[in-house]
Design a protein around this motif. Structure first.
Motif, PDB file in Angstrom:
ATOM      1  N   LYS A  87      43.123  53.431  57.150  1.00 21.96           N
ATOM      2  CA  LYS A  87      43.996  53.685  58.292  1.00 21.96           C
ATOM      3  C   LYS A  87      43.217  53.383  59.570  1.00 21.96           C
ATOM      4  CE  LYS A  87      46.046  57.615  55.813  1.00 21.96           C
ATOM      5  NZ  LYS A  87      46.328  59.069  55.879  1.00 21.96           N
ATOM      6  N   SER A  88      43.944  53.195  60.659  1.00 21.66           N
ATOM      7  CA  SER A  88      43.271  52.894  61.926  1.00 21.66           C
ATOM      8  C   SER A  88      42.340  54.035  62.325  1.00 21.66           C
ATOM      9  CB  SER A  88      44.305  52.626  63.017  1.00 21.66           C
ATOM     10  OG  SER A  88      45.178  53.734  63.170  1.00 21.66           O
ATOM     11  N   GLU A  89      42.695  55.247  61.972  1.00 21.49           N
ATOM     12  CA  GLU A  89      41.847  56.390  62.331  1.00 21.49           C
ATOM     13  C   GLU A  89      40.559  56.466  61.511  1.00 21.49           C
ATOM     14  OE1 GLU A  89      45.127  56.464  61.544  1.00 21.49           O
ATOM     15  OE2 GLU A  89      45.630  58.309  60.442  1.00 21.49           O
ATOM     16  N   ASP A  90      40.397  55.588  60.533  1.00 20.50           N
ATOM     17  CA  ASP A  90      39.139  55.499  59.798  1.00 20.50           C
ATOM     18  C   ASP A  90      38.116  54.638  60.534  1.00 20.50           C
ATOM     19  OD1 ASP A  90      41.086  55.265  56.793  1.00 20.50           O
ATOM     20  OD2 ASP A  90      40.021  57.040  57.548  1.00 20.50           O
ATOM     21  N   THR A  91      38.528  54.002  61.617  1.00 23.29           N
ATOM     22  CA  THR A  91      37.615  53.171  62.398  1.00 23.29           C
ATOM     23  C   THR A  91      36.467  54.006  62.942  1.00 23.29           C
ATOM     24  OG1 THR A  91      39.330  51.588  63.039  1.00 23.29           O
ATOM     25  CG2 THR A  91      37.395  51.761  64.478  1.00 23.29           C
ATOM     26  N   ALA A  92      35.248  53.598  62.632  1.00 23.12           N
ATOM     27  CA  ALA A  92      34.057  54.355  63.037  1.00 23.12           C
ATOM     28  C   ALA A  92      32.817  53.613  62.548  1.00 23.12           C
ATOM     29  CB  ALA A  92      34.079  55.758  62.430  1.00 23.12           C
ATOM     30  N   VAL A  93      31.677  54.084  63.000  1.00 27.67           N
ATOM     31  CA  VAL A  93      30.414  53.692  62.392  1.00 27.67           C
ATOM     32  C   VAL A  93      30.136  54.685  61.266  1.00 27.67           C
ATOM     33  CG1 VAL A  93      27.943  53.333  62.733  1.00 27.67           C
ATOM     34  CG2 VAL A  93      29.557  52.726  64.549  1.00 27.67           C
ATOM     35  N   TYR A  94      29.859  54.145  60.103  1.00 32.40           N
ATOM     36  CA  TYR A  94      29.624  54.975  58.920  1.00 32.40           C
ATOM     37  C   TYR A  94      28.134  55.020  58.616  1.00 32.40           C
ATOM     38  CZ  TYR A  94      34.582  55.354  57.924  1.00 32.40           C
ATOM     39  OH  TYR A  94      35.921  55.665  57.986  1.00 32.40           O
ATOM     40  N   TYR A  95      27.639  56.222  58.397  1.00 33.63           N
ATOM     41  CA  TYR A  95      26.229  56.460  58.124  1.00 33.63           C
ATOM     42  C   TYR A  95      26.066  57.139  56.770  1.00 33.63           C
ATOM     43  CZ  TYR A  95      25.832  55.997  63.229  1.00 33.63           C
ATOM     44  OH  TYR A  95      25.890  55.552  64.527  1.00 33.63           O
ATOM     45  N   CYS A  96      25.016  56.762  56.065  1.00 35.59           N
ATOM     46  CA  CYS A  96      24.642  57.554  54.900  1.00 35.59           C
ATOM     47  C   CYS A  96      23.413  58.388  55.259  1.00 35.59           C
ATOM     48  CB  CYS A  96      24.380  56.692  53.676  1.00 35.59           C
ATOM     49  SG  CYS A  96      22.901  55.682  53.733  1.00 35.59           S
ATOM     50  N   ALA A  97      23.263  59.466  54.528  1.00 36.14           N
ATOM     51  CA  ALA A  97      22.150  60.380  54.786  1.00 36.14           C
ATOM     52  C   ALA A  97      21.748  61.053  53.485  1.00 36.14           C
ATOM     53  CB  ALA A  97      22.558  61.432  55.813  1.00 36.14           C
ATOM     54  N   VAL A  98      20.497  61.466  53.436  1.00 32.14           N
ATOM     55  CA  VAL A  98      19.964  62.169  52.274  1.00 32.14           C
ATOM     56  C   VAL A  98      19.573  63.577  52.674  1.00 32.14           C
ATOM     57  CG1 VAL A  98      17.638  61.237  52.648  1.00 32.14           C
ATOM     58  CG2 VAL A  98      18.272  62.117  50.392  1.00 32.14           C
ATOM     59  N   ALA A  99      19.805  64.506  51.780  1.00 27.40           N
ATOM     60  CA  ALA A  99      19.430  65.903  52.019  1.00 27.40           C
ATOM     61  C   ALA A  99      18.267  66.253  51.100  1.00 27.40           C
ATOM     62  CB  ALA A  99      20.624  66.826  51.748  1.00 27.40           C
ATOM     63  N   TRP A 100      17.063  66.242  51.655  1.00 25.57           N
ATOM     64  CA  TRP A 100      15.891  66.618  50.858  1.00 25.57           C
ATOM     65  C   TRP A 100      15.956  68.099  50.488  1.00 25.57           C
ATOM     66  CZ3 TRP A 100      14.553  62.219  49.383  1.00 25.57           C
ATOM     67  CH2 TRP A 100      14.373  61.135  50.256  1.00 25.57           C
ATOM     68  N   VAL A 101      16.532  68.871  51.378  1.00 28.07           N
ATOM     69  CA  VAL A 101      16.800  70.283  51.129  1.00 28.07           C
ATOM     70  C   VAL A 101      18.316  70.434  51.076  1.00 28.07           C
ATOM     71  CG1 VAL A 101      16.605  72.626  52.032  1.00 28.07           C
ATOM     72  CG2 VAL A 101      14.698  71.010  52.296  1.00 28.07           C
ATOM     73  N   VAL A 102      18.809  71.169  50.113  1.00 26.11           N
ATOM     74  CA  VAL A 102      20.254  71.275  49.905  1.00 26.11           C
ATOM     75  C   VAL A 102      20.959  71.648  51.199  1.00 26.11           C
ATOM     76  CG1 VAL A 102      22.067  72.557  48.716  1.00 26.11           C
ATOM     77  CG2 VAL A 102      20.025  71.844  47.469  1.00 26.11           C
ATOM     78  N   GLY A 103      21.946  70.832  51.553  1.00 23.60           N
ATOM     79  CA  GLY A 103      22.757  71.104  52.724  1.00 23.60           C
ATOM     80  C   GLY A 103      22.193  70.631  54.039  1.00 23.60           C
ATOM     81  N   ASN A 104      20.989  70.119  54.046  1.00 19.60           N
ATOM     82  CA  ASN A 104      20.354  69.697  55.293  1.00 19.60           C
ATOM     83  C   ASN A 104      20.161  68.183  55.273  1.00 19.60           C
ATOM     84  OD1 ASN A 104      19.044  69.692  57.742  1.00 19.60           O
ATOM     85  ND2 ASN A 104      17.059  70.230  56.877  1.00 19.60           N
ATOM     86  N   TYR A 105      21.129  67.467  55.812  1.00 23.75           N
ATOM     87  CA  TYR A 105      21.042  66.002  55.857  1.00 23.75           C
ATOM     88  C   TYR A 105      20.187  65.618  57.061  1.00 23.75           C
ATOM     89  CZ  TYR A 105      24.658  65.973  52.326  1.00 23.75           C
ATOM     90  OH  TYR A 105      25.360  66.158  51.162  1.00 23.75           O
ATOM     91  N   ASP A 106      18.971  65.214  56.795  1.00 26.75           N
ATOM     92  CA  ASP A 106      18.054  65.007  57.909  1.00 26.75           C
ATOM     93  C   ASP A 106      17.392  63.640  57.915  1.00 26.75           C
ATOM     94  OD1 ASP A 106      15.258  66.956  56.520  1.00 26.75           O
ATOM     95  OD2 ASP A 106      16.449  65.305  55.723  1.00 26.75           O
ATOM     96  N   HIS A 107      17.874  62.745  57.052  1.00 26.73           N
ATOM     97  CA  HIS A 107      17.337  61.390  57.083  1.00 26.73           C
ATOM     98  C   HIS A 107      18.516  60.437  56.985  1.00 26.73           C
ATOM     99  CE1 HIS A 107      13.731  58.820  56.792  1.00 26.73           C
ATOM    100  NE2 HIS A 107      14.611  57.974  56.310  1.00 26.73           N
TER     101      HIS A 107
END
Length: 118
Positions: A87-107
């Motif tokens: 949908k048009s509202e999906d327009t965005a920059v998409y990022y992936c991230a890893v959580a070395w500690v559960v719940g903390n996406y910091d990379h």
């Protein structure tokens, strides 16, 4: 030091599909939670989807549930985001991230642009 590189973004029409990839190098990510997030112009970064640890349990934002699917290929150290019925509202920059500690996406990766025209 791990590096995350996203790819697969582009310009599509509403209703089309895209598959984003996030390739990790420098460290194996198979045991860790991986997430996809997005940021639209003028808006804050928001959660899209996550795959939790090595067990494969997934979580989705309500706005994408039923349309997007997150998966991982541990042999390729890669996480995917299959996006259908865009949908048009999906327009965005998409990022992936890893959580070395559960719940903390910091990379984070550098992002890939997805533009959906209506």
């Amino acid at each position: 030091q791990v590096q995350l590189v996203e790819s697969g973004g582009g310009l599509v029409q509403a209703g089309d599909s895209l598959r984003l990839s996030c390739v990790a190098s420098g460290r194996t990510i198979s045991r860790y939670s991986m997430g996809w997030f997005r940021q639209a112009p003028g808006k804050e970064r928001e959660f899209v989807a996550a795959i939790i640890g090595s067990g494969g349990r997934t979580s989705y934002a309500d706005s994408v549930k039923g349309r997007f699917t997150i998966s991982r290929d541990n042999a390729k150290n890669t996480v995917y985001l299959q996006m259908n019925s865009l949908k048009s509202e999906d327009t965005a920059v998409y990022y992936c991230a890893v959580a070395w500690v559960v719940g903390n996406y910091d990379h984070w990766g550098q992002g890939t642009q997805v533009t959906v025209s209506s």
